[in-house]
Enzyme design. Structure first.
Site, PDB file in Angstrom:
ATOM      1  N   ALA A  57       0.830  -1.199   0.000  1.00 18.08           N
ATOM      2  CA  ALA A  57       0.000   0.000   0.000  1.00 18.08           C
ATOM      3  C   ALA A  57       0.868   1.254   0.000  1.00 18.08           C
ATOM      4  O   ALA A  57       0.648   2.186  -0.774  1.00 18.08           O
ATOM      5  CB  ALA A  57      -0.935   0.000   1.217  1.00 18.08           C
ATOM      6  N   GLU A  76      10.092   3.403   6.841  1.00 20.64           N
ATOM      7  CA  GLU A  76       9.863   2.010   7.248  1.00 20.64           C
ATOM      8  C   GLU A  76      10.566   1.803   8.584  1.00 20.64           C
ATOM      9  O   GLU A  76      11.758   2.042   8.688  1.00 20.64           O
ATOM     10  CB  GLU A  76      10.433   1.064   6.177  1.00 20.64           C
ATOM     11  CG  GLU A  76      10.542  -0.387   6.585  1.00 20.64           C
ATOM     12  CD  GLU A  76       9.201  -0.993   7.008  1.00 20.64           C
ATOM     13  OE1 GLU A  76       8.237  -0.887   6.238  1.00 20.64           O
ATOM     14  OE2 GLU A  76       9.140  -1.540   8.136  1.00 20.64           O
ATOM     15  N   ASN A  84       4.879  -7.356   5.860  1.00 21.09           N
ATOM     16  CA  ASN A  84       4.219  -8.618   5.495  1.00 21.09           C
ATOM     17  C   ASN A  84       4.035  -8.749   3.985  1.00 21.09           C
ATOM     18  O   ASN A  84       3.928  -9.859   3.471  1.00 21.09           O
ATOM     19  CB  ASN A  84       2.851  -8.731   6.178  1.00 21.09           C
ATOM     20  CG  ASN A  84       2.969  -9.189   7.625  1.00 21.09           C
ATOM     21  OD1 ASN A  84       4.055  -9.567   8.070  1.00 21.09           O
ATOM     22  ND2 ASN A  84       1.872  -9.151   8.350  1.00 21.09           N
ATOM     23  N   GLY A  90       2.017 -13.486  -2.792  1.00 19.45           N
ATOM     24  CA  GLY A  90       2.051 -12.817  -4.094  1.00 19.45           C
ATOM     25  C   GLY A  90       0.829 -13.066  -4.946  1.00 19.45           C
ATOM     26  O   GLY A  90       0.901 -13.073  -6.174  1.00 19.45           O
ATOM     27  N   ARG A 335     -12.019 -18.186   4.435  1.00 14.49           N
ATOM     28  CA  ARG A 335     -10.990 -18.484   5.428  1.00 14.49           C
ATOM     29  C   ARG A 335     -11.565 -18.705   6.821  1.00 14.49           C
ATOM     30  O   ARG A 335     -11.107 -19.565   7.553  1.00 14.49           O
ATOM     31  CB  ARG A 335      -9.984 -17.339   5.461  1.00 14.49           C
ATOM     32  CG  ARG A 335      -9.118 -17.349   4.235  1.00 14.49           C
ATOM     33  CD  ARG A 335      -8.146 -16.192   4.230  1.00 14.49           C
ATOM     34  NE  ARG A 335      -7.165 -16.394   3.171  1.00 14.49           N
ATOM     35  CZ  ARG A 335      -6.222 -15.523   2.862  1.00 14.49           C
ATOM     36  NH1 ARG A 335      -6.126 -14.390   3.534  1.00 14.49           N
ATOM     37  NH2 ARG A 335      -5.372 -15.778   1.892  1.00 14.49           N
ATOM     38  N   GLU A 468      -3.953  -2.625   4.987  1.00 16.20           N
ATOM     39  CA  GLU A 468      -4.407  -3.315   6.190  1.00 16.20           C
ATOM     40  C   GLU A 468      -4.593  -2.360   7.370  1.00 16.20           C
ATOM     41  O   GLU A 468      -5.276  -2.674   8.334  1.00 16.20           O
ATOM     42  CB  GLU A 468      -3.407  -4.433   6.549  1.00 16.20           C
ATOM     43  CG  GLU A 468      -3.962  -5.444   7.545  1.00 16.20           C
ATOM     44  CD  GLU A 468      -3.004  -6.599   7.804  1.00 16.20           C
ATOM     45  OE1 GLU A 468      -2.015  -6.742   7.062  1.00 16.20           O
ATOM     46  OE2 GLU A 468      -3.259  -7.353   8.767  1.00 16.20           O
ATOM     47  N   ILE A 484      -3.799  -7.856  -1.368  1.00 20.94           N
ATOM     48  CA  ILE A 484      -2.934  -7.171  -2.337  1.00 20.94           C
ATOM     49  C   ILE A 484      -3.788  -6.270  -3.241  1.00 20.94           C
ATOM     50  O   ILE A 484      -3.405  -5.146  -3.561  1.00 20.94           O
ATOM     51  CB  ILE A 484      -2.107  -8.190  -3.157  1.00 20.94           C
ATOM     52  CG1 ILE A 484      -1.151  -8.940  -2.206  1.00 20.94           C
ATOM     53  CG2 ILE A 484      -1.334  -7.492  -4.265  1.00 20.94           C
ATOM     54  CD1 ILE A 484      -0.147  -9.838  -2.903  1.00 20.94           C
TER      55      ILE A 484
END
Lengths: 501, 501
Positions: A57, A76, A84, A90, A335, A468, A484
């Protein structure tokens, strides 16, 4: 003005506090007459756009802002870039791609939207979910493929909870991150690691104007590093990811996860979310924490065996519980359904495929799973059953039943879509699966422009968020490969918005 | 010091802002050297304890604090005292009461705890839930019965989701409120209506020291009323209830409730929660909003027909869906299970009992429901079926099946506990049921002392909270009659804690 001059420049400004201003609960002015605090903030550096977090993001936002001629820095906190995003599978859900059309797969943004709402229990903020779905193929095509040169395998994969095969894959999130970093650097974006944000700075109107950082920060040492003040002329983008690695904050929202393991890197903590809430961001869906159902208890973190379990066993094979040696779920459920089923069974599930199902999947992580023995190969079903303490007669019965369903194409037992591959040809492959904390659906509220929304429902000027870090896109349950998609679409959206500010 | 003198007294204090201080995101100090804002807050009144909200939690806290010789004020923003507590059913879950023992009902705090965790999907903060369960009978006995003189009907009722009959009832929440107000006034507690809190005031260490109020506030007019500053020497108790009446905030967490009606009074809004979050409180479970399954679409708000549907139809009768004329749920399931079933059916359910089942329930609201026609009486099943557009032949078949199950005592169809009463004897009674927004499980984090916990996990000194304002006690789904239990136990707990500070 040169960078050096900018660095030497002091922004002298009086910060006037209106009656509405509160410091973590401190009333600074007690009457209709505003008190004024005059203070000089010495800005060490100036950028148009400050991006916090170097995952998908953040780098998407940084790139989109840099295209708009903004000067951009990405901070960062960890030593390595990508968070992550660099260690995930991917996989990106794309609705209506050319790859689907080539294969005759009928899909649309609307169908993806319906799938996401269904998994999300309709808790999704519909306009945000729609925004993601409408832009998956346009942005994956324009940015990932054309501008960043991300290489996809060309496969279109059917992942649990999705109505149709639509997932494109690089087999590793690092392939996105590396391509994005290169593209960002070409555009002059500064990417600086080991830099922790410890304050979001606002002006007298609560507009966000910069951040306080700690350079050469050592993870976990909140007082480490050199303090600097960074001015963001246009705005700050929050893209610090989720808090799956933060046991205190996860347990607060979901106490059952007290002893749960997680798939993430250790930097997936809550400090930036908490700082955003202190800055007046509105919390959305914080109590929805996702567990990834197919991670292996026989390796650390996200590991490698999931590639086999998700791609081979769930699509061309089956999962059985060891206490009954029987199937017990739709292996392509969402999930949460699958994680709940495994947890309720009380044991790690055994994911099984034969050599044909195994052979249909080409994934760089599968050899690594065989290497670390989280995935195993057996010449006979007897050996497989012995390894996992299954009743071989029952298992063979289950396989016979499974093969019958696979041949008809209709799973009347668990209502799964069947690929048609049966479990028949040796060698056989198997891996254990047990849920690990994987994604936090909740975060700060945003609108379709990626602008952060405050507690009172108004835009916080100068503050943006994506990925996220935000809540609402996925509702209660995120579908696989939609993280993603979210990061790319809202990262680019936030980057466009902040640079146009 | 007299009150008058106190009112004239100005607390002159400099508010020093440490580096950690932030105003809604505004950094006030940019270096390790603390900047200092010196300012006089003119305190208009002084109390030891300021309680915000005059519902069951607030009045319980006020009473407990007044017992400890604290001077206490209760501020209520509405014109009338009691909020949703004054209009609820007056039902409180009590584990291990003398009333249960008299009737030979085996119960324990542990069993209630397990019921609450099961309904709450284990999202409950276990230590908070346990604290409530351990204190229901001790506090109901000592406070409600002995000190406040609350009159219970003597019945012990079986309410959905509870393992055993354990609910004591006054048939109206106002009976609690009236008794509490009398007891509070005897102890010198000031209860002041139309007084809205618009700021929580903290000192330089982020300790809460008072509030800013608007007296003669007109609900919905945020700028109305006279501003005053109230010093809380010992602390402030947040007991402002939930936000079920706040469409913006409910929809933000649960978008599907956009058009849902609600059972609450109009003052159940989110301003105090938002102010608490601005003051650094930690949000817990905000996305869990409960709908009450048995409210009638044929009357406003909580109404009266629920008394019949919950006490008579769900215990001694049944619910059918109008499109099939058949039973479709365990009528004693938890609220979420029942609400979900009705919503999924797409129609209001029809709650039915015969004259025997009807006669087993004595409730003051039932005559009111007959009066407003949300509850109706029929001489024959044919008339009943005609009124609700049911297929009378199918309905009679369902009733025959129901009576068969009732006679065996075992509901093999829906696994409900059966009272043994069948549906046979005219006249018959029926009411329509459709879910309405009823309770917000989420709120600010507290510990077992009723102290508010900040975002960083530390106690916010001087700030306490109790009741629907808090999150964690009920987890994902609150059981019926557990709200009053929570309000009494944590109200008293917070009142004891703040007055001992």
């Amino acid at each position: 003005m040169s960078n050096l001059q900018q660095r030497r420049d002091f922004l002298k400004r009086g910060i006037a506090l209106s009656t509405a201003s509160i410091t973590g609960g401190t009333l600074l002015s007690s009457s209709a007459t505003a008190a004024t605090v005059t203070e000089d903030i010495k800005w060490d550096e100036h950028y148009d756009v400050v991006v916090i977090g170097s995952g998908l993001a953040g780098l998407s936002a940084a790139y989109a802002a840099s295209e708009n001629k903004a000067s951009v820095v990405v901070f960062e906190k960890m030593k390595t870039i990508g968070g992550n995003s660099a260690i995930n599978a991917g996989s990106v859900a794309v609705a209506g791609s050319d790859y689907q059309k080539e294969k005759g797969i009928k899909d649309s943004p609307e169908l993806l939207y319906q799938d996401m709402l269904k998994a999300g229990r309709n808790l999704n903020h519909p306009e945000l979910t729609k925004h993601v779905c409408d832009h998956t193929w346009p942005y994956v095509k324009e940015y990932c493929i054309d501008k960043w040169g991300v290489e996809f395998t060309g496969q279109v994969i059917h992942v649990g909870g999705h109505s149709v095969p639509r997932v494109m894959s690089t087999q590793s999130g690092s392939k996105f991150i590396n391509a994005q970093v290169d593209a960002c650097k070409k555009n002059g974006v500064v990417v600086q690691t080991r830099t922790m944000i410890d304050k979001i700075i606002s002006d007298e109107n609560n507009n966000v104007i910069g951040v306080r950082v700690r350079e050469k920060y050592r993870f976990g040492k909140s007082e480490s590093g050199k303090v600097k003040h960074i001015r963001a002329n246009k705005g700050v983008v929050l893209s610090g990811g989720g808090f799956t690695g933060d046991q205190r904050y996860v347990t607060l929202q979901e106490p059952t996860l007290q002893d749960a393991r997680n798939t993430g890197q250790k930097g997936a903590t809550s400090e930036l979310l908490i700082e955003a809430l202190k800055a007046g961001c509105n919390p959305v869906h914080l109590s929805w924490v996702q567990q990834y159902p197919l991670s292996s208890p026989d390796e650390k973190g996200f590991g490698f065996a999931y590639a086999f379990s998700s791609r081979a066993a769930c699509v061309h094979g089956m999962l059985v519980r060891p206490d009954t040696s029987k199937r017990f779920m739709n292996e392509l459920g969402n999930r949460k359904q699958r994680a709940d089923a495994i947890i309720a069974s009380g044991h790690p599930a055994i994911a099984i495929a034969d050599s044909v199902g195994f052979g249909k999947v080409s994934h760089s992580k599968i050899p690594m799973a065989l290497e670390n023995k989280s995935l195993k190969k057996f010449d006979t079903l007897e050996e497989l059953a012995k390894e996992y303490d299954l009743d071989v007669a029952v298992l063979k019965g289950e396989i016979a039943r499974y093969n019958e369903l696979a041949s008809t194409g209709k799973d009347v037992d668990f209502n799964r879509k069947m690929s048609g591959v049966s479990i028949a040809k040796a060698p056989f492959y198997a891996a254990r699966c047990y849920p690990k904390v994987h994604h936090t659906m909740g975060g700060v509220q945003i609108n379709v422009h990626g602008e952060a929304i405050g507690l009172d429902g108004e835009v916080i000027k100068g503050l943006y968020a994506a990925g996220e870090m935000t809540g609402g896109v996925h509702g209660a349950v995120r579908l696989g490969a939609c993280a993603i998609a979210d990061c790319i679409v809202f990262g680019i959206t936030a980057g466009k918005s902040v640079s146009a500010a």
